[in-house]
Each structure stands twice: as C-alpha cells, then as structure tokens.
Design a protein around this motif. Sequence first.
Motif, PDB file in Angstrom:
ATOM      1  N   GLY A 104     -17.933  -1.402  26.869  1.00  0.00           N
ATOM      2  CA  GLY A 104     -16.778  -0.621  27.320  1.00  0.00           C
ATOM      3  C   GLY A 104     -17.688   0.666  27.545  1.00  0.00           C
ATOM      4  N   GLN A 105     -16.941   1.686  28.143  1.00  0.00           N
ATOM      5  CA  GLN A 105     -17.329   3.177  28.596  1.00  0.00           C
ATOM      6  C   GLN A 105     -17.540   3.803  27.557  1.00  0.00           C
ATOM      7  OE1 GLN A 105     -14.123   4.694  30.961  1.00  0.00           O
ATOM      8  NE2 GLN A 105     -14.598   3.365  32.865  1.00  0.00           N
ATOM      9  N   GLY A 106     -18.636   4.811  27.619  1.00  0.00           N
ATOM     10  CA  GLY A 106     -19.198   5.576  26.709  1.00  0.00           C
ATOM     11  C   GLY A 106     -19.767   5.156  25.467  1.00  0.00           C
ATOM     12  N   VAL A 107     -20.345   3.800  25.540  1.00  0.00           N
ATOM     13  CA  VAL A 107     -20.950   3.142  24.681  1.00  0.00           C
ATOM     14  C   VAL A 107     -22.478   3.579  24.489  1.00  0.00           C
ATOM     15  CG1 VAL A 107     -21.951   0.783  23.697  1.00  0.00           C
ATOM     16  CG2 VAL A 107     -19.510   0.997  24.520  1.00  0.00           C
ATOM     17  N   VAL A 108     -23.200   3.739  23.385  1.00  0.00           N
ATOM     18  CA  VAL A 108     -24.607   3.599  23.493  1.00  0.00           C
ATOM     19  C   VAL A 108     -25.068   2.571  22.664  1.00  0.00           C
ATOM     20  CG1 VAL A 108     -25.072   5.343  21.599  1.00  0.00           C
ATOM     21  CG2 VAL A 108     -26.786   5.333  23.077  1.00  0.00           C
ATOM     22  N   ILE A 109     -26.080   1.915  23.156  1.00  0.00           N
ATOM     23  CA  ILE A 109     -26.966   0.720  22.431  1.00  0.00           C
ATOM     24  C   ILE A 109     -28.442   1.407  22.330  1.00  0.00           C
ATOM     25  CG2 ILE A 109     -27.567  -1.550  22.184  1.00  0.00           C
ATOM     26  CD1 ILE A 109     -24.438  -1.112  22.488  1.00  0.00           C
ATOM     27  N   MET A 110     -28.806   1.635  20.993  1.00  0.00           N
ATOM     28  CA  MET A 110     -29.897   2.238  20.790  1.00  0.00           C
ATOM     29  C   MET A 110     -31.186   1.368  20.731  1.00  0.00           C
ATOM     30  SD  MET A 110     -29.424   5.480  20.395  1.00  0.00           S
ATOM     31  CE  MET A 110     -28.448   6.804  19.894  1.00  0.00           C
ATOM     32  N   PRO A 111     -32.526   1.596  20.573  1.00  0.00           N
ATOM     33  CA  PRO A 111     -33.554   0.828  20.642  1.00  0.00           C
ATOM     34  C   PRO A 111     -33.539  -0.354  19.460  1.00  0.00           C
ATOM     35  CG  PRO A 111     -34.469   3.001  21.103  1.00  0.00           C
ATOM     36  CD  PRO A 111     -32.888   3.141  20.595  1.00  0.00           C
ATOM     37  N   GLY A 112     -34.049  -1.523  19.864  1.00  0.00           N
ATOM     38  CA  GLY A 112     -34.144  -2.622  18.747  1.00  0.00           C
ATOM     39  C   GLY A 112     -32.642  -3.101  18.413  1.00  0.00           C
ATOM     40  N   ALA A 113     -31.680  -2.766  19.075  1.00  0.00           N
ATOM     41  CA  ALA A 113     -30.356  -3.360  18.802  1.00  0.00           C
ATOM     42  C   ALA A 113     -30.281  -4.575  19.498  1.00  0.00           C
ATOM     43  CB  ALA A 113     -29.250  -2.506  19.026  1.00  0.00           C
ATOM     44  N   HIS A 114     -29.381  -5.559  19.028  1.00  0.00           N
ATOM     45  CA  HIS A 114     -29.133  -6.686  19.757  1.00  0.00           C
ATOM     46  C   HIS A 114     -27.579  -7.054  19.594  1.00  0.00           C
ATOM     47  CE1 HIS A 114     -28.175 -11.141  19.294  1.00  0.00           C
ATOM     48  NE2 HIS A 114     -28.839 -11.052  20.285  1.00  0.00           N
ATOM     49  N   ILE A 115     -27.114  -7.398  21.005  1.00  0.00           N
ATOM     50  CA  ILE A 115     -25.670  -7.687  20.985  1.00  0.00           C
ATOM     51  C   ILE A 115     -25.673  -8.966  21.519  1.00  0.00           C
ATOM     52  CG2 ILE A 115     -23.504  -7.010  22.202  1.00  0.00           C
ATOM     53  CD1 ILE A 115     -24.728  -4.843  20.557  1.00  0.00           C
ATOM     54  N   GLY A 116     -24.920  -9.950  20.871  1.00  0.00           N
ATOM     55  CA  GLY A 116     -25.010 -11.488  20.822  1.00  0.00           C
ATOM     56  C   GLY A 116     -24.009 -11.870  22.086  1.00  0.00           C
ATOM     57  N   THR A 117     -24.132 -13.365  22.005  1.00  0.00           N
ATOM     58  CA  THR A 117     -23.202 -13.993  22.940  1.00  0.00           C
ATOM     59  C   THR A 117     -21.744 -13.630  23.098  1.00  0.00           C
ATOM     60  OG1 THR A 117     -25.078 -15.992  22.891  1.00  0.00           O
ATOM     61  CG2 THR A 117     -22.613 -16.406  23.770  1.00  0.00           C
ATOM     62  N   GLU A 118     -21.139 -13.336  24.042  1.00  0.00           N
ATOM     63  CA  GLU A 118     -19.557 -12.956  23.963  1.00  0.00           C
ATOM     64  C   GLU A 118     -19.133 -12.066  23.003  1.00  0.00           C
ATOM     65  OE1 GLU A 118     -17.405 -16.882  24.499  1.00  0.00           O
ATOM     66  OE2 GLU A 118     -17.635 -16.665  26.595  1.00  0.00           O
ATOM     67  N   ALA A 119     -20.147 -11.167  22.603  1.00  0.00           N
ATOM     68  CA  ALA A 119     -19.619 -10.007  21.682  1.00  0.00           C
ATOM     69  C   ALA A 119     -19.107  -9.103  22.540  1.00  0.00           C
ATOM     70  CB  ALA A 119     -20.729  -9.559  20.867  1.00  0.00           C
ATOM     71  N   ILE A 120     -18.074  -8.157  22.018  1.00  0.00           N
ATOM     72  CA  ILE A 120     -17.330  -7.197  22.767  1.00  0.00           C
ATOM     73  C   ILE A 120     -17.761  -5.745  21.921  1.00  0.00           C
ATOM     74  CG2 ILE A 120     -15.243  -6.311  23.431  1.00  0.00           C
ATOM     75  CD1 ILE A 120     -14.441  -9.211  23.781  1.00  0.00           C
ATOM     76  N   VAL A 121     -17.877  -4.811  22.560  1.00  0.00           N
ATOM     77  CA  VAL A 121     -18.291  -3.483  22.015  1.00  0.00           C
ATOM     78  C   VAL A 121     -17.338  -2.430  22.911  1.00  0.00           C
ATOM     79  CG1 VAL A 121     -19.787  -1.665  21.527  1.00  0.00           C
ATOM     80  CG2 VAL A 121     -20.631  -4.045  21.364  1.00  0.00           C
ATOM     81  N   GLY A 122     -16.406  -1.907  22.218  1.00  0.00           N
ATOM     82  CA  GLY A 122     -15.196  -1.060  22.742  1.00  0.00           C
ATOM     83  C   GLY A 122     -15.865   0.182  23.040  1.00  0.00           C
ATOM     84  N   ASP A 123     -15.002   1.136  23.740  1.00  0.00           N
ATOM     85  CA  ASP A 123     -15.295   2.381  24.412  1.00  0.00           C
ATOM     86  C   ASP A 123     -15.547   3.205  23.356  1.00  0.00           C
ATOM     87  OD1 ASP A 123     -14.334   1.405  26.934  1.00  0.00           O
ATOM     88  OD2 ASP A 123     -12.532   2.484  26.929  1.00  0.00           O
ATOM     89  N   GLY A 124     -16.742   3.907  23.608  1.00  0.00           N
ATOM     90  CA  GLY A 124     -17.287   5.199  22.665  1.00  0.00           C
ATOM     91  C   GLY A 124     -17.805   4.682  21.421  1.00  0.00           C
ATOM     92  N   THR A 125     -18.225   3.332  21.201  1.00  0.00           N
ATOM     93  CA  THR A 125     -18.761   2.851  20.183  1.00  0.00           C
ATOM     94  C   THR A 125     -20.435   3.111  20.112  1.00  0.00           C
ATOM     95  OG1 THR A 125     -17.254   1.559  19.296  1.00  0.00           O
ATOM     96  CG2 THR A 125     -19.478   0.864  18.818  1.00  0.00           C
ATOM     97  N   ILE A 126     -21.010   3.522  18.929  1.00  0.00           N
ATOM     98  CA  ILE A 126     -22.355   3.628  18.877  1.00  0.00           C
ATOM     99  C   ILE A 126     -22.903   2.564  18.139  1.00  0.00           C
ATOM    100  CG2 ILE A 126     -24.047   5.038  17.697  1.00  0.00           C
ATOM    101  CD1 ILE A 126     -22.303   7.387  17.786  1.00  0.00           C
ATOM    102  N   ILE A 127     -23.816   1.788  18.873  1.00  0.00           N
ATOM    103  CA  ILE A 127     -24.683   0.641  17.995  1.00  0.00           C
ATOM    104  C   ILE A 127     -26.036   1.282  17.787  1.00  0.00           C
ATOM    105  CG2 ILE A 127     -25.335  -1.602  18.016  1.00  0.00           C
ATOM    106  CD1 ILE A 127     -22.503  -1.360  18.013  1.00  0.00           C
ATOM    107  N   ASN A 128     -26.364   1.649  16.703  1.00  0.00           N
ATOM    108  CA  ASN A 128     -27.609   2.150  16.314  1.00  0.00           C
ATOM    109  C   ASN A 128     -28.851   1.365  16.133  1.00  0.00           C
ATOM    110  OD1 ASN A 128     -29.035   4.940  15.729  1.00  0.00           O
ATOM    111  ND2 ASN A 128     -27.237   5.665  14.855  1.00  0.00           N
ATOM    112  N   SER A 129     -30.148   1.805  16.134  1.00  0.00           N
ATOM    113  CA  SER A 129     -31.231   1.200  16.130  1.00  0.00           C
ATOM    114  C   SER A 129     -31.270   0.056  15.100  1.00  0.00           C
ATOM    115  CB  SER A 129     -32.327   2.360  15.663  1.00  0.00           C
ATOM    116  OG  SER A 129     -32.544   3.511  16.501  1.00  0.00           O
ATOM    117  N   ASN A 130     -31.729  -1.105  15.658  1.00  0.00           N
ATOM    118  CA  ASN A 130     -32.040  -2.026  14.978  1.00  0.00           C
ATOM    119  C   ASN A 130     -30.960  -2.819  14.412  1.00  0.00           C
ATOM    120  OD1 ASN A 130     -34.905  -2.011  15.651  1.00  0.00           O
ATOM    121  ND2 ASN A 130     -35.124  -0.275  14.054  1.00  0.00           N
TER     122      ASN A 130
END
Length: 219
Positions: A104-130
């Motif tokens: 989504g919009q306003g998302v940050v994906i940090m170094p070392g993170a992994h987002i897998g097949t057909e996963a959904i990350v909503g607006d404004g969400t933080i996925i932090n390192s690793n």
Amino acid sequence: MKTTVIIGGGGHAKVVIEVMRATGEFDPIACVAADAPDQLLGVPVMGDDSCLTALLGSGIVHAFVAIGNNHRRALLIEKARKLGFQIVTVVSPAAIISPSARLGQGVVIMPGAHIGTEAIVGDGTIINSNSNVDHDCVIEENCHLAPGCTLAGGVTIRSKTFLGTGVSVIPYIQIGARTTVGAGSVVIRDVPDDMTTFGVPAHHQALPNDEPHGNSDSV
C-alpha cells in the motif's frame, strides 16, 4: 528523483532517511517534527506539522510519515493526504519483495525484510529489518512489525497492531486490531482485537482503555 518531506523526527525517521537515499528514488528535503534536533542526518527540521501547508505551497508534493506509533502515524498520514500530499512507499534495495506481493501507500520495507508470494501489506505499515512475511499473509493498514519478526504463510494481522522484536506466528493465525504482541513471543492461537499478548506460547489479556496501541515514535 522525488523530493520528499519526512513527517517525524525520531530514530525511525533517521532510518527512513538512510533507506530513501539508498534507493536513489527519493531526495529527503526536510523533516517536520516537534521537539526534534535542528537536523537529522543532514536533513533540516522545519518545525511541527503546522509547516506542512507551506512546504506543499513551495512545490514539495511527496511525503512520508516516519513515526513508529501506529495511531499517530495513521492520523498524520490522513492529515497529509487531506492537505494534498502524495504519500510515498519506501522499499530498501536490500529487501526481497515477491513480484506478486502488493504494498500500500506509506509503507516502508527495511533492509533484510522479505515479503512473500501474494502477500498484502496495507497502507502505512512498517516492516522492519530482517522480518519475514511469508506467502498469502495479509497485514492491514498502520501495523508495525519490529525487527526479526517471522510470519508463516497465511497469517492475518488486523489494523494498528504492533509485533515486538522477534515475534513468530505459525501459519493461518489471525491477530486482531490494535493489539500488541510482546518481543520474542510465539503466537499459536488466534488473538482478538484490543489485546496484549506475550510469552512462549503467547497468552493474552485485554488492553486498558487508555492504551495508545503502538510503540513510541522511535524504533
């Protein structure tokens, strides 16, 4: 390159500035934050969010809200949108994003993170390192996964929920909205809305009514 204002002035904002620079897509031109230093990593701090209208009027149309607290981040994203800013998404070049994942919009994906097949990350969400978000997970808007979280396949995280450092969640679990999962917890059962849950395996209790539903401004 997108000239971008950073809304936030804590540790999380500093990390976002570095990730933005690493992408080569963004020029973080100014920070907006109350009670912050005069500059963050060389980016000038202009004052509190009352400065946003003037910055927009100067021709800066892109913004990113870099605040760790889920509730505050949601409010400021909405404010920036209503003013007319375009809310950007920032993905570290050291992250791995499946081509079938949706961010989504306003998302940050940090170094070392992994987002897998057909996963959904909503607006404004933080996925932090690793942190690892495996196939078919759904993370709703304005959540925060702290460093080193692991979500197995098919997990659902409802809006404004915070997972502390090193949380593990087994497949197809649902974690409710505005919930806090303590660092190092292992979640093996569904968790309702408005809970705090912790332990191995995790157990939960209702949050008090004044719980702010998120961590501090700094990560």
